[in-house]
Motif scaffolding. Structure first.
Motif, PDB file in Angstrom:
ATOM      1  N   MET A  19       0.856  -1.178   0.000  1.00 29.25           N
ATOM      2  CA  MET A  19       0.000   0.000   0.000  1.00 29.25           C
ATOM      3  C   MET A  19       0.897   1.235   0.000  1.00 29.25           C
ATOM      4  O   MET A  19       1.711   1.421   0.901  1.00 29.25           O
ATOM      5  N   ALA A  20       0.773   2.056  -1.024  1.00 30.88           N
ATOM      6  CA  ALA A  20       1.571   3.273  -1.162  1.00 30.88           C
ATOM      7  C   ALA A  20       0.684   4.487  -0.926  1.00 30.88           C
ATOM      8  O   ALA A  20      -0.277   4.718  -1.671  1.00 30.88           O
ATOM      9  N   GLU A  21       1.006   5.253   0.110  1.00 35.20           N
ATOM     10  CA  GLU A  21       0.194   6.409   0.489  1.00 35.20           C
ATOM     11  C   GLU A  21       0.908   7.697   0.119  1.00 35.20           C
ATOM     12  O   GLU A  21       2.120   7.832   0.314  1.00 35.20           O
ATOM     13  N   ASP A  22       0.169   8.648  -0.413  1.00 33.59           N
ATOM     14  CA  ASP A  22       0.715   9.959  -0.759  1.00 33.59           C
ATOM     15  C   ASP A  22       0.877  10.783   0.520  1.00 33.59           C
ATOM     16  O   ASP A  22      -0.103  11.123   1.176  1.00 33.59           O
ATOM     17  N   ILE A  23       2.145  11.080   0.908  1.00 34.99           N
ATOM     18  CA  ILE A  23       2.408  11.840   2.138  1.00 34.99           C
ATOM     19  C   ILE A  23       3.075  13.179   1.813  1.00 34.99           C
ATOM     20  O   ILE A  23       3.806  13.727   2.628  1.00 34.99           O
ATOM     21  N   THR A  24       2.823  13.699   0.617  1.00 34.41           N
ATOM     22  CA  THR A  24       3.455  14.947   0.187  1.00 34.41           C
ATOM     23  C   THR A  24       3.139  16.088   1.146  1.00 34.41           C
ATOM     24  O   THR A  24       4.037  16.836   1.562  1.00 34.41           O
ATOM     25  N   GLU A  25       1.882  16.247   1.514  1.00 32.06           N
ATOM     26  CA  GLU A  25       1.503  17.348   2.412  1.00 32.06           C
ATOM     27  C   GLU A  25       2.171  17.198   3.773  1.00 32.06           C
ATOM     28  O   GLU A  25       2.613  18.183   4.374  1.00 32.06           O
ATOM     29  N   LYS A  26       2.256  15.963   4.261  1.00 31.52           N
ATOM     30  CA  LYS A  26       2.911  15.711   5.548  1.00 31.52           C
ATOM     31  C   LYS A  26       4.383  16.101   5.481  1.00 31.52           C
ATOM     32  O   LYS A  26       4.911  16.743   6.396  1.00 31.52           O
ATOM     33  N   LYS A  27       5.059  15.735   4.374  1.00 33.43           N
ATOM     34  CA  LYS A  27       6.469  16.075   4.207  1.00 33.43           C
ATOM     35  C   LYS A  27       6.664  17.590   4.106  1.00 33.43           C
ATOM     36  O   LYS A  27       7.636  18.134   4.641  1.00 33.43           O
ATOM     37  N   GLN A  28       5.761  18.256   3.413  1.00 26.70           N
ATOM     38  CA  GLN A  28       5.856  19.705   3.300  1.00 26.70           C
ATOM     39  C   GLN A  28       5.699  20.359   4.667  1.00 26.70           C
ATOM     40  O   GLN A  28       6.402  21.326   4.995  1.00 26.70           O
ATOM     41  N   LEU A  29       4.781  19.843   5.469  1.00 23.22           N
ATOM     42  CA  LEU A  29       4.582  20.371   6.819  1.00 23.22           C
ATOM     43  C   LEU A  29       5.811  20.113   7.679  1.00 23.22           C
ATOM     44  O   LEU A  29       6.262  20.997   8.418  1.00 23.22           O
ATOM     45  N   GLU A  30       6.375  18.905   7.581  1.00 22.47           N
ATOM     46  CA  GLU A  30       7.589  18.596   8.339  1.00 22.47           C
ATOM     47  C   GLU A  30       8.726  19.530   7.940  1.00 22.47           C
ATOM     48  O   GLU A  30       9.480  20.005   8.788  1.00 22.47           O
ATOM     49  N   GLY A  31       8.836  19.788   6.635  1.00 23.11           N
ATOM     50  CA  GLY A  31       9.880  20.693   6.158  1.00 23.11           C
ATOM     51  C   GLY A  31       9.694  22.103   6.684  1.00 23.11           C
ATOM     52  O   GLY A  31      10.666  22.767   7.057  1.00 23.11           O
ATOM     53  N   GLU A  32       8.446  22.558   6.729  1.00 25.66           N
ATOM     54  CA  GLU A  32       8.180  23.901   7.231  1.00 25.66           C
ATOM     55  C   GLU A  32       8.460  23.983   8.728  1.00 25.66           C
ATOM     56  O   GLU A  32       9.027  24.970   9.209  1.00 25.66           O
ATOM     57  N   LEU A  33       8.085  22.951   9.475  1.00 27.22           N
ATOM     58  CA  LEU A  33       8.372  22.933  10.909  1.00 27.22           C
ATOM     59  C   LEU A  33       9.876  22.914  11.163  1.00 27.22           C
ATOM     60  O   LEU A  33      10.372  23.579  12.074  1.00 27.22           O
ATOM     61  N   GLN A  34      10.607  22.148  10.337  1.00 28.13           N
ATOM     62  CA  GLN A  34      12.063  22.102  10.460  1.00 28.13           C
ATOM     63  C   GLN A  34      12.674  23.459  10.160  1.00 28.13           C
ATOM     64  O   GLN A  34      13.592  23.919  10.838  1.00 28.13           O
ATOM     65  N   ARG A  35      12.138  24.121   9.127  1.00 29.58           N
ATOM     66  CA  ARG A  35      12.646  25.454   8.775  1.00 29.58           C
ATOM     67  C   ARG A  35      12.397  26.440   9.918  1.00 29.58           C
ATOM     68  O   ARG A  35      13.285  27.230  10.281  1.00 29.58           O
ATOM     69  N   LEU A  36      11.200  26.387  10.501  1.00 31.13           N
ATOM     70  CA  LEU A  36      10.884  27.299  11.596  1.00 31.13           C
ATOM     71  C   LEU A  36      11.751  27.016  12.819  1.00 31.13           C
ATOM     72  O   LEU A  36      12.118  27.935  13.553  1.00 31.13           O
ATOM     73  N   ALA A  37      12.091  25.737  13.026  1.00 29.65           N
ATOM     74  CA  ALA A  37      12.885  25.364  14.198  1.00 29.65           C
ATOM     75  C   ALA A  37      14.351  25.736  14.048  1.00 29.65           C
ATOM     76  O   ALA A  37      15.055  25.885  15.046  1.00 29.65           O
ATOM     77  N   THR A  38      14.821  25.901  12.813  1.00 28.61           N
ATOM     78  CA  THR A  38      16.247  26.133  12.597  1.00 28.61           C
ATOM     79  C   THR A  38      16.572  27.512  12.045  1.00 28.61           C
ATOM     80  O   THR A  38      17.741  27.851  11.898  1.00 28.61           O
ATOM     81  N   THR A  39      15.547  28.302  11.742  1.00 25.87           N
ATOM     82  CA  THR A  39      15.759  29.574  11.046  1.00 25.87           C
ATOM     83  C   THR A  39      15.379  30.756  11.925  1.00 25.87           C
ATOM     84  O   THR A  39      14.367  30.739  12.626  1.00 25.87           O
ATOM     85  N   ASP A  40      16.209  31.786  11.881  1.00 30.93           N
ATOM     86  CA  ASP A  40      15.882  33.046  12.524  1.00 30.93           C
ATOM     87  C   ASP A  40      14.764  33.711  11.731  1.00 30.93           C
ATOM     88  O   ASP A  40      14.904  33.959  10.521  1.00 30.93           O
ATOM     89  N   VAL A  41      13.640  33.981  12.377  1.00 32.50           N
ATOM     90  CA  VAL A  41      12.450  34.455  11.678  1.00 32.50           C
ATOM     91  C   VAL A  41      12.707  35.776  10.965  1.00 32.50           C
ATOM     92  O   VAL A  41      12.281  35.972   9.821  1.00 32.50           O
ATOM     93  N   LEU A  42      13.432  36.678  11.591  1.00 33.35           N
ATOM     94  CA  LEU A  42      13.627  38.010  11.012  1.00 33.35           C
ATOM     95  C   LEU A  42      14.545  37.982   9.799  1.00 33.35           C
ATOM     96  O   LEU A  42      14.239  38.555   8.754  1.00 33.35           O
ATOM     97  N   THR A  43      15.685  37.311   9.909  1.00 38.98           N
ATOM     98  CA  THR A  43      16.702  37.382   8.861  1.00 38.98           C
ATOM     99  C   THR A  43      16.712  36.176   7.932  1.00 38.98           C
ATOM    100  O   THR A  43      17.412  36.180   6.916  1.00 38.98           O
TER     101      THR A  43
END
Length: 329
Positions: A150-174
């Motif tokens: 069974m192959a499930e499309d998890i594109t949205e989940k991966k995009q959300l994980e990527g955004e959370l990772q970006r927010l966790a590692t990136t300075d919001v202002l710069t």
């Protein structure tokens, strides 16, 4: 006395018309129920946002694929059923080796439930799949090994994980690395440089008189200064260098594989780039300068903190010597 008259043949009276009608209605009912179940099963398969599939392992022939295949892959199910290579051709090139190797592990493990890889849909979009596969234990041994999955499309989940990772590692202002992420990467780079006995440089940068900028032109303008300096750092630094905001007006950089002479050249380019920046507020135009402390890794350095301390001392020496300069420590 023997009865010479032969026995009469047994006789079954014809079925009653009502019985025939009941049997016919029963048969029709069974057909209707089977049809309803088939329609229900087909409807369920259509509504599931996952591709159900079955494959003959020996021949690599795809025996079944559910309707979601055409919706997710954007490719013809008929072509896949005719040629297993349709699946291979749809996999993102960097993930093909992993996808095939992890699929083969099902022969050893019996089930593989943690496969994630990318595909390229027919419209060119890259999608992430979570593909679980199992050996069908109920299959007739004469059929060979049948693998189902069974192959499930998890594109949205991966995009959300990527955004959370970006927010966790990136300075919001710069939009540069934040302090925690910068030092995590810097520690890793430092340990690698020590193991390989490779050069590495560490830079600290502080904006001169930044409080005066905020007090004179406002914090919004001060934020613009921070953003523009971060952009200058991203533009000047080499690919593979680390750059981040580690304090209010303080930035840091790590140059892996960089000799002290080359690191000084990069710092000088950054100094010139920042000197060329121009800001305006209420028709007043102004510029900013920075003080930088630069150091390189030594054989005696056992922790990254040693480089940080030397770069910090050199930076404050630059402040004491008149600002707008680079001091090597």
């Amino acid at each position: 006395m023997v009865n010479k008259n032969p026995p009469s043949p047994s006789f079954s009276p014809p079925s009653h018309p009502a019985h025939t009608l009941l049997a016919l209605l029963h048969a029709q009912g069974e057909v209707a129920r089977l049809s309803e179940r088939e329609q229900l099963f087909s409807s369920l398969l259509d509504s599931v946002n996952a591709v159900l599939w079955a494959m003959d392992w020996e021949t690599r022939r795809v025996l079944y694929v559910s309707p979601a295949y055409e919706r997710i892959f954007g490719r013809s199910a008929g072509l896949l059923l005719a040629d297993h290579n349709e699946w291979r051709d749809s996999i993102y090139p960097d993930d093909l080796e992993y996808a095939e190797r992890s699929l083969a592990e099902v022969l050893v493990k019996g089930a593989v439930e943690d496969r994630e890889y990318r595909i390229i849909a027919a419209d060119g979009q890259v999608r992430w799949l979570s593909d679980k596969c199992f050996i069908n234990q109920q299959a007739d041994s004469a059929q060979g090994v049948i693998v189902v999955g069974m192959a499930e499309d998890i594109t949205e989940k991966k995009q959300l994980e990527g955004e959370l990772q970006r927010l966790a590692t990136t300075d919001v202002l710069t939009q540069s690395s934040n302090r925690r992420h910068f030092f995590e990467c810097a520690h890793h780079t430092f340990e690698k440089a020590r193991q390989e006995q490779a050069p590495m440089a560490f830079l600290l940068l502080d904006i001169d008189d930044f409080k005066q900028v905020n007090d004179t032109y406002g914090h919004q303008t001060g934020d613009q200064v921070l953003q523009r300096i971060a952009d200058s750092g991203k533009a000047v630094l080499r690919r593979g260098d680390l750059f981040g905001r580690i304090g209010g007006e303080e930035f840091a950089a790590v140059f892996p594989g960089c000799t002290p002479e080359l690191a000084l050249q990069v710092a000088q380019r950054l100094q010139r780039e920042i000197q060329r920046l121009s800001f305006s507020q209420d028709e007043q135009v102004f510029g900013v300068t920075v003080s930088q402390g630069l150091t390189g890794i030594d054989e005696e350095d056992e922790v990254l903190d040693s480089l940080f301390a030397r770069a910090d001392a050199a930076m404050y020496q630059a402040k004491r010597q008149g600002k707008n300069q680079i001091v090597r420590g």
